[in-house]
Motif scaffolding. Sequence first.
Motif, short mmCIF file in Angstrom:
data_model
loop_
_atom_site.label_atom_id
_atom_site.label_comp_id
_atom_site.label_asym_id
_atom_site.label_seq_id
_atom_site.Cartn_x
_atom_site.Cartn_y
_atom_site.Cartn_z
N ALA A 1 0.82 -1.21 0.00
CA ALA A 1 0.00 0.00 0.00
C ALA A 1 0.86 1.26 0.00
O ALA A 1 0.58 2.22 -0.73
N GLU A 2 1.93 1.26 0.79
CA GLU A 2 2.76 2.45 0.88
C GLU A 2 3.61 2.66 -0.36
O GLU A 2 3.95 3.81 -0.70
N ARG A 3 3.93 1.58 -1.06
CA ARG A 3 4.73 1.74 -2.28
C ARG A 3 3.89 2.32 -3.42
O ARG A 3 4.33 3.22 -4.13
N TRP A 4 2.70 1.78 -3.60
CA TRP A 4 1.93 2.13 -4.79
C TRP A 4 0.86 3.20 -4.55
O TRP A 4 0.50 3.90 -5.49
N TRP A 5 0.39 3.32 -3.34
CA TRP A 5 -0.64 4.33 -3.05
C TRP A 5 -0.30 5.11 -1.79
O TRP A 5 -1.08 5.17 -0.84
N PRO A 6 0.89 5.73 -1.74
CA PRO A 6 1.30 6.44 -0.52
C PRO A 6 0.34 7.59 -0.19
O PRO A 6 -0.02 8.38 -1.07
N GLY A 7 -0.07 7.64 1.08
CA GLY A 7 -0.97 8.71 1.52
C GLY A 7 -2.38 8.57 1.02
O GLY A 7 -3.19 9.50 1.20
N GLN A 8 -2.72 7.45 0.37
CA GLN A 8 -4.05 7.24 -0.18
C GLN A 8 -4.71 6.04 0.48
O GLN A 8 -4.05 5.20 1.08
N ASP A 9 -6.01 5.95 0.35
CA ASP A 9 -6.75 4.82 0.89
C ASP A 9 -6.72 3.68 -0.13
O ASP A 9 -7.26 3.81 -1.23
N PRO A 10 -6.11 2.54 0.20
CA PRO A 10 -6.03 1.44 -0.77
C PRO A 10 -7.32 0.63 -0.88
O PRO A 10 -7.49 -0.10 -1.86
N ILE A 11 -8.20 0.72 0.11
CA ILE A 11 -9.41 -0.09 0.10
C ILE A 11 -10.30 0.29 -1.09
O ILE A 11 -10.60 1.47 -1.31
N GLY A 12 -10.69 -0.71 -1.85
CA GLY A 12 -11.53 -0.48 -3.02
C GLY A 12 -10.77 -0.35 -4.32
O GLY A 12 -11.36 -0.45 -5.40
N ARG A 13 -9.46 -0.14 -4.24
CA ARG A 13 -8.66 -0.09 -5.47
C ARG A 13 -8.47 -1.51 -6.01
O ARG A 13 -8.72 -2.50 -5.31
N THR A 14 -8.01 -1.62 -7.23
CA THR A 14 -7.86 -2.94 -7.84
C THR A 14 -6.41 -3.23 -8.18
O THR A 14 -5.60 -2.32 -8.36
N VAL A 15 -6.11 -4.51 -8.27
CA VAL A 15 -4.78 -5.01 -8.64
C VAL A 15 -4.96 -6.09 -9.68
O VAL A 15 -5.84 -6.95 -9.55
#
Length: 214
Positions: free
Chosen positions: A116-130
């Motif tokens: 989460a910190e590598r790809w979405w720093p400072g953002q909410d990762p919940i709900g994003r897709t991989v």
Amino acid sequence: EGVLTSRANPGEDRYPDALAFARFYEELIARLSDAPGVESASAIHLLPGTRSNWSFPTWPEGVVHPEGEARPSTNFRAVHPGYFETLGIPLLQGRSVQPGDREDSERVVVVNRAFAERWWPGQDPIGRTVRVFSSTATPYRVVGVVGDVRQFGLDRPPAPELYYAPRQWDWQISQSLVVRYADGDPLAHAEEVRRLVREIDPLVPVTDIAALDG
């Protein structure tokens, strides 16, 4: 501490698809969970500290990758419900893998803090897709964030990891059992694990029995 690990491999010759594998482990984990002295039980296909690794090219939602550079890979882990709780890996956000994460439900994934910190720093990762393997692969929605595990040694930093429910991948993935005992003496219960496996299928070998803290 207090966790017994072992490897039970059903074998692809008699368990012909991913669903058969998943059902075997689900029944075994249920029996282990009900055994005397067991606090919790689950399974993962690659234990912490395992030398081998599964790592696949990854496409996190919203991340633009520079042209011409190699696509970064992320560690892949298949885990059954209860894995994080059994090993004491903290749930930091959202939820963990649950029994309802099945072949006929929405595809979901749990990521670790490093991912989460590598790809979405400072953002909410919940709900994003991989997506893994390609940019057009099936998207998996992030439903939880868990603490980091130093997979390759205590002296090395944690790597980004993805945790998936076994029923949501069409692969026959052998699993390592993790069983936490209340008495803190996991090796004393090794024969009980062997017995429960034999009750389900006497032809399934049980190997690599050890205390996880060993």
